[in-house]
Write an enzyme that holds these catalytic residues in place. Structure first.
Site, PDB file in Angstrom:
ATOM      1  N   GLU A   5       0.929  -1.440  -0.019  1.00 36.86           N
ATOM      2  CA  GLU A   5      -0.097   0.057  -0.141  1.00 36.86           C
ATOM      3  C   GLU A   5       0.645   1.213   0.046  1.00 36.86           C
ATOM      4  O   GLU A   5       0.706   2.100   0.953  1.00 36.86           O
ATOM      5  CB  GLU A   5      -0.972  -0.056   1.284  1.00 36.86           C
TER       6      GLU A   5
ATOM      7  N   GLU B 263      -5.206  -8.963   1.252  1.00 36.65           N
ATOM      8  CA  GLU B 263      -5.883  -8.697   2.507  1.00 36.65           C
ATOM      9  C   GLU B 263      -7.291  -8.425   2.181  1.00 36.65           C
ATOM     10  O   GLU B 263      -7.714  -7.907   1.408  1.00 36.65           O
ATOM     11  CB  GLU B 263      -5.553  -7.373   3.166  1.00 36.65           C
TER      12      GLU B 263
HETATM   13  C1  FCB Z   1      -4.369  -2.212   5.789  1.00 39.07           C
HETATM   14  C2  FCB Z   1      -2.775  -2.699   6.045  1.00 39.07           C
HETATM   15  C3  FCB Z   1      -2.801  -3.693   7.416  1.00 39.07           C
HETATM   16  C4  FCB Z   1      -3.958  -3.427   8.150  1.00 39.07           C
HETATM   17  C5  FCB Z   1      -5.287  -3.444   7.556  1.00 39.07           C
HETATM   18  C6  FCB Z   1      -6.429  -3.231   8.433  1.00 39.07           C
HETATM   19  O1  FCB Z   1      -4.330  -1.117   5.302  1.00 39.07           O
HETATM   20  O2  FCB Z   1      -2.018  -3.161   5.190  1.00 39.07           O
HETATM   21  O3  FCB Z   1      -1.520  -3.909   7.821  1.00 39.07           O
HETATM   22  O4  FCB Z   1      -3.759  -2.596   9.045  1.00 39.07           O
HETATM   23  O5  FCB Z   1      -5.020  -2.346   6.671  1.00 39.07           O
END
Ligand code: FCB
Length: 454
Positions: free
Chosen positions: A169, A359
């Site tokens: 990110e 994620e």
């Molecule tokens: C993302 C991050 C991760 C975590 C999630 C909830 O932006 O990559 O580390 O904090 O959000």
């Protein structure tokens, strides 16, 4: 639960769980680890909720065997973790720290023994403080230091790690870390938005190039070595079909999505976004070959998907995020399962390489019942609906190859400290005891069946 047919995933679909070093490891100053910008940030009063720090976190550094056992028990094929740069290079560059090398050797070895395929992220936000002291990502030299760290990791672990993610990110690092000051290093220097972004992307491109020249050979039982990046573009909708709202949505999509997707996949910055940012005072110095360096052929793209954005205009004519009515997670994020397909489609406009959901998950205020169990039904519902949407995406010809759930454990949720729990395994931060939530048992079933209830 319905009586419909289960929604099946393709036979080769890769299930996983995800975490990151600073959020779980602890042992912040042990065995020669250097200070990171997150140590400095969390140790600065007022930066993190209730003054929480990652000093101990989940103490994964000492309890990784137990955590790997849990991953194996979940039955997932892969574990996405991150390598803490300051554990390998305490001052960012220079001599390597043998104890840090050893820790990841044991961690990766532990995955291999259990049949878990490692996916390593190289930069999950923990820049060595020593490099921050030299300007951090605003300094072009940091991109080169990052590439050297990456090359060391490829050399050390390349035989056992088939999946490599360069950055996690970059948009968050640049905007929240350097403009809004909400995350480390916590600066508010709007004029650095383009230089920080550019140097992150340059670091990514250089690391990919070194990966190609090192060409790590994975062990015969593992997939071929592959490299990608993890981005967090979000589907953006205008609040209303009125022109100002459409303008706001497009502008936001430029700042948050295209500013990262276009250089990586098309070798250029979006002209409108660049002009806007420069007009507001952001500075960018590039060298002629930079864009070619940034645009490296990738083997996969990781996407972190949690929600979507609805944009409108404020009374003064500026952009304003509108929070639609309806259910939210404990982060205040709208629950909108279709964000999965919409984000995958958005990414598919740029590339046809394999996509991984790197994620997805949700924070909710979990409570232990008298028997010490956690019935996190809201998290199960969130996961079910989002995984079902991912399944629909695979049916629509989207090149989605895997899903990594955020997160294995409750952990240090950055500026929110331990207040926000994303884990499918509960952590008691006083005793460090781990307890499977209902969602962990449920996910185990999804993985075993390679399907989610319809
Ligand atoms: C993302 C991050 C991760 C975590 C999630 C909830 O932006 O990559 O580390 O904090 O959000």
């Amino acid at each position: 639960m319905s009586n419909q047919e289960p929604l099946r995933f393709p036979a080769d679909f890769l299930w996983g769980v995800a975490s990151s070093a600073y959020q779980i490891e602890g042992a912040w100053n042990q065995d020669g680890r250097g200070e990171s910008i997150w140590d400095r940030f969390a140790h600065t009063p007022g930066r993190v909720h209730r003054g929480d720090t990652g000093d101990r976190a989940c103490d994964h550094y000492h309890r990784y065997e137990e955590d790997l056992d849990s991953i194996a028990k979940l039955g997932v094929g892969s574990y996405r973790f991150s390598i803490a740069w300051p554990r390998l290079f305490p001052s960012g560059s220079g001599p390597i720290n043998p104890a840090g090398v050893e820790f990841y050797r044991r961690l990766i070895g532990g995955m291999r023994e259990r049949g878990i395929v490692p996916m390593a992220t190289l930069y999950h936000w923990d820049l060595p403080q020593a490099l921050q002291d030299q300007g951090g990502w605003a300094n072009r030299a940091t991109a080169f230091r990052f590439a050297e760290f990456a090359a060391a990791a490829f050399e050390l672990y390349g035989a056992d790690v088939p999946f490599w993610c360069t950055l996690n990110e970059p948009a968050i690092v640049a905007w929240l870390g350097h403009v809004l000051g909400l995350k480390a290093p916590g600066t508010r220097r709007f004029w650095q938005i383009l230089s920080v972004t550019h140097h992150l992307l340059l670091g990514h491109g250089l690391a990919v190039q070194l990966f190609r020249s090192i060409a790590p050979q994975t062990a015969p039982d593992l997939p071929r070595a592959a490299i990608g990046v993890v981005l967090n573009p979000q589907p953006v909708s205008p609040h209303t079909p009125r022109l100002p709202d459409i303008w706001a949505a497009n502008t936001w999509a430029g700042l948050w999505n295209r500013l990262y997707l276009e250089p990586i996949f098309r070798g250029r910055y979006p002209a409108d976004t660049l002009a806007l940012l420069r007009g507001l005072g952001a500075r960018l110095a590039t060298k002629p070959y930079d864009m070619a360096l940034i645009r490296q052929p990738l083997d996969f793209l990781g996407l972190n998907i949690y929600t979507r954005v609805v944009m409108g205009v404020s009374a003064r004519g500026g952009m304003r995020a509108v929070l639609p009515p309806g259910p939210k997670t404990a982060m205040g994020w709208e629950i909108h399962p279709q964000c999965i397909t919409d984000t995958l489609k958005l990414a598919s406009e740029y590339t046809d390489i394999p996509l991984y959901i790197a994620e997805n998950g949700a924070a909710f205020a979990d409570t232990l019942d008298e028997a010490g169990q956690i019935h996190d039904t809201a998290r199960v519902a969130y996961l079910r609906d989002h995984i079902a949407d991912a399944q629909r995406a695979t049916q629509q010809g989207i090149n989605l190859k895997g899903y990594f759930l955020w997160s294995l454990l409750d952990n240090f949720e950055w500026e929110d400290g331990y207040d926000k729990r994303f884990g499918i395994i509960h952590v008691d931060f006083a005793t460090l005891e781990r307890t499977w939530k209902q969602s962990a048992h449920w996910y185990q079933g999804v993985v075993a069946r390679n399907a989610v209830e319809g």
